[in-house]
Design a protein around this motif. Structure first.
Motif, short mmCIF file in Angstrom:
data_model
loop_
_atom_site.label_atom_id
_atom_site.label_comp_id
_atom_site.label_asym_id
_atom_site.label_seq_id
_atom_site.Cartn_x
_atom_site.Cartn_y
_atom_site.Cartn_z
N ASP A 559 37.71 35.44 30.81
CA ASP A 559 38.89 34.67 31.21
C ASP A 559 39.34 35.04 32.62
O ASP A 559 39.83 34.20 33.38
N PHE A 560 39.19 36.31 32.98
CA PHE A 560 39.58 36.72 34.34
C PHE A 560 38.59 36.20 35.37
O PHE A 560 38.98 35.84 36.49
N THR A 567 41.26 29.69 40.88
CA THR A 567 42.01 29.94 42.12
C THR A 567 41.26 29.36 43.32
O THR A 567 41.85 28.69 44.18
N PHE A 568 39.95 29.62 43.36
CA PHE A 568 39.12 29.09 44.46
C PHE A 568 39.16 27.56 44.46
O PHE A 568 39.37 26.94 45.51
N GLU A 569 38.98 26.93 43.30
CA GLU A 569 38.92 25.46 43.26
C GLU A 569 40.26 24.83 43.64
O GLU A 569 40.30 23.82 44.33
N ALA A 603 44.68 37.19 51.42
CA ALA A 603 45.17 37.57 50.09
C ALA A 603 44.45 36.78 49.01
O ALA A 603 44.10 37.32 47.95
N ALA A 604 44.23 35.48 49.26
CA ALA A 604 43.51 34.65 48.29
C ALA A 604 42.08 35.13 48.12
O ALA A 604 41.57 35.24 46.99
N LYS A 605 41.41 35.42 49.25
CA LYS A 605 40.04 35.93 49.17
C LYS A 605 39.98 37.23 48.38
O LYS A 605 39.06 37.47 47.60
N SER A 606 40.99 38.07 48.58
CA SER A 606 41.03 39.37 47.91
C SER A 606 41.12 39.22 46.39
O SER A 606 40.34 39.83 45.65
N ILE A 607 42.06 38.38 45.93
CA ILE A 607 42.22 38.26 44.47
C ILE A 607 41.02 37.57 43.84
O ILE A 607 40.58 37.93 42.74
N ILE A 608 40.44 36.58 44.53
CA ILE A 608 39.25 35.89 43.99
C ILE A 608 38.09 36.87 43.87
O ILE A 608 37.41 36.93 42.84
N LEU A 611 38.68 39.25 40.95
CA LEU A 611 38.56 38.59 39.64
C LEU A 611 37.11 38.23 39.34
O LEU A 611 36.72 38.17 38.16
N CYS A 612 36.33 37.96 40.37
CA CYS A 612 34.94 37.51 40.18
C CYS A 612 33.92 38.62 40.45
O CYS A 612 32.84 38.37 40.98
N ARG A 613 34.26 39.83 40.09
CA ARG A 613 33.28 40.91 40.18
C ARG A 613 32.22 40.71 39.10
O ARG A 613 32.54 40.39 37.95
N PRO A 614 30.94 40.92 39.43
CA PRO A 614 29.86 40.67 38.45
C PRO A 614 29.98 41.52 37.20
O PRO A 614 29.71 41.04 36.10
N ARG A 615 30.37 42.80 37.35
CA ARG A 615 30.51 43.67 36.19
C ARG A 615 31.87 43.42 35.54
O ARG A 615 32.91 43.60 36.17
N PRO A 616 31.90 43.00 34.27
CA PRO A 616 33.18 42.63 33.63
C PRO A 616 34.19 43.77 33.59
O PRO A 616 35.40 43.53 33.69
N GLY A 617 33.72 45.01 33.46
CA GLY A 617 34.64 46.13 33.38
C GLY A 617 35.33 46.44 34.69
O GLY A 617 36.29 47.22 34.72
N GLN A 618 34.86 45.86 35.80
CA GLN A 618 35.46 46.11 37.11
C GLN A 618 36.40 44.99 37.55
O GLN A 618 36.99 45.06 38.62
N ARG A 619 36.52 43.96 36.74
CA ARG A 619 37.33 42.81 37.14
C ARG A 619 38.83 43.10 37.09
O ARG A 619 39.30 43.77 36.17
#
Length: 679
Positions: A559-560, A567-569, A603-608, A611-619
């Motif tokens: 979900d994250f 956010t990107f779209e 700021a938008a690039k940062s949050i995206i 949130l879109c880190r490949p490893r789920p535990g790092q999101r």
């Protein structure tokens, strides 16, 4: 460039002068000069075009490599609803013996395929073993356009023609892979494939492929869990916390003699050996003394996770080595080391929530409802349709007694059964009846008859976010912030109740009369115990998280991921990973390269990106502080979360709600309706 344009202009002037001015010279001479001038002009035009092309390329390359112009998405995203799979998948196929050359051909075909090339060696070996052979005669049809498929193919011998709507697209030959999307989910075939000659194919069905991938992922996860439980430093952590550590770890490979950790250097990573052997040595009087050899399952560097330490020995790869690793910074984001327990978000959730109100429709019956009809225009006399989705139609309804308006979701029972979505449908009804959240559409009642299931939902008169986004191209940042904040609150509510949503996209967001955004359509939602994983393949291609594509098992972290894509779209008008071919979308998602348009804020690039880190535990949102970290990100610095939950903010989305024809002003016509039993 300017000089060349001036030369071209002079050529044109001379051509005009020679062509239109009186000249008493011989016609043959004039014709020759005219031809020479034409050739000069054509050559100059070609040079100018090439210079313009080079100039354009220079402009493009001068942009930052991660900044691009994004084309607006013009069509609704496709929905994937794969059949449910059992928790334990058994491989029922027997291995098919293959020659060395056959094995080599298959492996080469897999490795050159954009999607299958991402499988590891063990998975490729299992695929090779379980592929079965199929022989065809010229003219035999392998795949028919428009039908649903469940198999992929590798050409072993012969040639096949690929056509679409009767038009020839290409010819397949030895080593080509086709139909691979069908091993992920039950999709419709987009082309017809026929044998042009006698053909021999290697084939694999979806259930076999999913069993290979899912069983391998489960086995690896169980193995890692066992390894972590033997660590003295981590022995007090529970399974949920250990699962989060596994989700945050990265696979790293080393070659023979590579130094993994160096004695005397600052330690910041913890390693588990998955494959190979590691030599441990220590400096004694200037000489490297052999201490021991570590093998698969052993781990080292764990003290570096909880305190500032220097490495007490050197660890070197003895041959090829594969490790699973997590560094200190990521570990601290995942597990609060000071007290070793997960963050409790319940206080944040309780703060400032509006009191629940009883619904006047609690005793509403199907017989009390009448449809709203179009009063004018080409659809005059037809029921007002609010939307048409993959599983049914949504129509506007009202009651004469209360004069309230509702959205009625009508779904064919046959469609549900044929798509094997009974479980999803029943769960959607169950959770919507229990949900009381201002950021999620309410279910007022449910009914059924012999043909349909009816769900009477809250009517969101502000309209669909997807429609508004399509109208304006892309949202201004304050509007995107507000829309996303509403989704964050919806996710906080759902995740607290152990419910994953799994189908976030603009098409599933509606606005109420005040412009507040609500989640709709819970067909893919699922209840999940914390620390567990599920392995179904569901969602919308552009929004699917990497772990779903890889069949590694997924949880609330998906979900994250989708929140980052949304956010990107909203800001760009199109999701970051898109293509007309789902295979290409999945490949881009697995590559994970985010390219931002130049107008997007830092700021938008940062949050995206978080949130879109490949490893789920790092999101962001899935680390130790949970969804609190999302709320506290600087992109939301202007957001008053308490006032948002209380509905006290002036929604910037209100400007998107155009004063179109008011449904309430429509003429209400009674229509004879059946009276289904309560569902």
């Amino acid at each position: 460039m300017q000089e060349r344009l001036q030369t071209a202009s002079a050529c044109l002037h001379r051509l005009d002068r020679h062509f239109f001015s009186p000249d008493h010279r011989q016609p043959a001479v004039m014709e020759k000069q005219l031809e020479d001038l034409k050739q000069q002009l054509e050559k100059q035009c070609l040079i100018n075009k090439e210079l313009q092309r080079q100039n354009k390329n220079l402009e493009l390359s001068s942009r930052s490599s991660n900044e691009i112009e994004v084309e607006f998405r013009k069509s609704r995203a496709a929905v994937i609803a794969s059949e449910p799979i059992p928790e334990t998948l058994q491989i029922t196929r027997t291995k098919v013996k293959k020659t060395v050359s056959e094995t080599g051909l298959i492996v080469k075909a897999i490795q050159k395929n954009d999607f299958l090339s991402r499988l590891d060696d063990e998975q490729i070996t299992m695929m090779v073993d379980l592929l079965v052979v199929s022989n065809l005669k010229p003219g035999d049809e392998v795949i028919k356009e428009g039908t649903e498929g469940d198999s992929m193919y590798i050409v072993a011998e012969g040639k096949l023609d690929v056509t679409q709507a009767g038009r020839n697209l290409r010819t397949l030959s030895i080593g080509d892979v086709f139909g691979e999307l069908a091993i992920l989910y039950n999709c419709k075939r987009t082309a017809t494939v026929k044998a042009k000659t006698a053909v021999r194919l290697w084939c694999m069905e979806r259930q076999t492929y999913r069993a290979i991938i899912t069983n391998k992922s489960k086995k690896k996860r169980e193995q890692l869990m066992g390894f972590l439980k033997t660590s003295p430093t981590l022995k007090d952590l529970n399974d949920v916390q250990l699962s989060k550590i596994i989700d945050s770890m990265e696979e790293v490979k080393y070659q023979d003699k590579d130094v993994i950790v160096q004695e005397g250097t600052e330690g910041n990573s913890f390693y588990i050996i998955l494959k190979g052997e590691v030599l441990v040595t220590k400096n004694v009087n200037g000489q490297q003394k052999h201490i021991r050899k570590m093998v698969k399952g052993e781990h080292f560097g764990e003290q570096a996770l909880i305190r500032e330490v220097l490495r007490t020995a050197t660890c070197t790869a003895d041959g090829p080595v594969t490790c699973f690793s997590i560094d200190k910074e990521v570990f601290e984001e995942t597990i609060p080391t000071e007290h070793l327990e997960l963050f409790d978000d319940s206080k944040v959730m309780q703060e400032g929530q509006a009191p629940q109100k009883s619904s006047p429709s609690a005793t509403l019956g199907f017989k009390d409802l009448v449809p709203v009809f179009y009063q004018e225009g080409r659809y005059q006399g037809d029921p007002v349709t609010l939307g048409i989705g993959g599983f049914g139609r949504v129509e506007l309804m009202t009651t004469l007694q209360h004069r309230k308006y509702y959205a009625m979701k009508k779904v064919s029972k046959n469609h549900i059964v044929s798509k094997r979505q009974e479980e999803h449908m029943l769960f959607e009804k169950k959770i919507l009846k229990a949900i009381q959240c201002d950021f999620i559409v309410r279910l007022h009642a449910a009914f059924k008859d012999t043909r349909y299931i009816y769900m009477l939902m809250e009517f969101c008169s502000g309209g669909e976010i997807w429609t508004k986004l399509k109208e304006v191209g892309r949202f201004e940042e304050p509007i995107a912030v507000f829309c996303t904040a509403c989704v964050v609150e919806a996710f906080a509510y759902l995740h607290k109740k152990n419910i994953m949503y799994r189908d976030l996209k603009p098409e599933n967001l509606m606005m109420d009369l005040k412009g507040y955004v609500k989640l709709i359509d819970f067909g893919f939602a699922k209840e999940l115990v914390r620390g567990e994983k599920t392995y179904s393949f569901v969602g919308t291609p552009e929004y699917i998280a990497p772990e779903i594509i890889k069949n590694q098992g997924h949880d609330f972290a998906v979900d994250f991921w989708s929140l980052g894509i949304l956010t990107f779209e909203l800001l760009a008008g199109s999701p970051p990973f898109s293509s007309t071919e789902p295979q290409r979308i999945y490949s881009k998602i697995l590559d994970g390269v985010l390219k931002y348009p130049p107008y997007m804020s830092e700021a938008a690039k940062s949050i995206i990106s978080k949130l879109c880190r490949p490893r789920p535990g790092q999101r962001l949102g899935n680390t130790k502080n949970g969804i609190k970290d999302v709320r506290h990100h600087r992109w939301f610095s202007s957001m008053n979360w308490h006032k948002l939950r209380m509905g006290q903010l002036d929604a910037p989305t209100i400007r998107l709600i155009r004063k179109a024809r008011n449904y309430v002003a429509f003429q209400l016509l009674k229509a004879p309706l059946c009276s289904p039993a309560a569902f």
